[in-house]
Scaffold this active site. Structure first.
Site, PDB file in Angstrom:
ATOM      1  N   ASN A  10       0.785  -1.235   0.000  1.00  0.00           N
ATOM      2  CA  ASN A  10       0.000   0.000   0.000  1.00  0.00           C
ATOM      3  C   ASN A  10       0.822   1.294   0.000  1.00  0.00           C
ATOM      4  O   ASN A  10       0.258   2.369   0.134  1.00  0.00           O
ATOM      5  CB  ASN A  10      -0.964   0.007   1.186  1.00  0.00           C
ATOM      6  CG  ASN A  10      -2.026  -1.055   1.036  1.00  0.00           C
ATOM      7  OD1 ASN A  10      -2.461  -1.356  -0.072  1.00  0.00           O
ATOM      8  ND2 ASN A  10      -2.438  -1.655   2.137  1.00  0.00           N
ATOM      9  N   CYS A  11       2.110   1.205  -0.167  1.00  0.00           N
ATOM     10  CA  CYS A  11       2.982   2.384  -0.193  1.00  0.00           C
ATOM     11  C   CYS A  11       2.794   3.139  -1.515  1.00  0.00           C
ATOM     12  O   CYS A  11       2.811   2.549  -2.591  1.00  0.00           O
ATOM     13  CB  CYS A  11       4.425   1.928  -0.035  1.00  0.00           C
ATOM     14  SG  CYS A  11       5.651   3.194  -0.375  1.00  0.00           S
TER      15      CYS A  11
END
Length: 116
Positions: A10-11
């Site tokens: 999710n970065c």
């Protein structure tokens, strides 16, 4: 050519890097080191090749939340132990390809490495 990109799903920077690879038709494997972990061998090799200051994300929230005592007098061994325990402290993304190591994402560096 085996290409592996290491990071956290999710970065935002990871998303940019993965999108760039996909848009340029570069096949890769994704290793989520938050879910799957990372081993000492990889960390040592990355530090040997790129340097501790490049691999360890001192600006990240996870590192900054550490008690002062853990952040001070940071040796290679201490930093590796921290990254093994909390992989979020590893700068993202880490990409291994053709014997090259790319850490962080800059479109121009990816273009130089993959011709895009």
């Amino acid at each position: 050519m085996a290409i592996t990109i290491y990071g956290i799903k999710n970065c935002d920077t990871m998303k940019k890097a993965r999108n760039w690879l996909e848009e340029h038709g570069v096949a890769y494997e994704f290793h989520d080191y938050k879910a799957l972990g990372i081993d000492r061998t990889h960390l040592e090799a990355w530090i040997d090749q790129a340097g501790l200051d490049t691999v360890l994300n001192r600006a990240g929230t996870t590192f900054r939340k550490l008690p002062d005592a853990e952040r001070e007098n940071l040796t290679r061994e201490k930093a590796i132990a921290l990254m093994l325990d909390q992989p979020s402290m590893i700068r993202r993304p880490v990409l291994e390809a053709k014997g090259k190591l790319l850490i962080g994402f800059k479109p121009e560096i990816y273009a130089g490495a993959f011709g895009g």
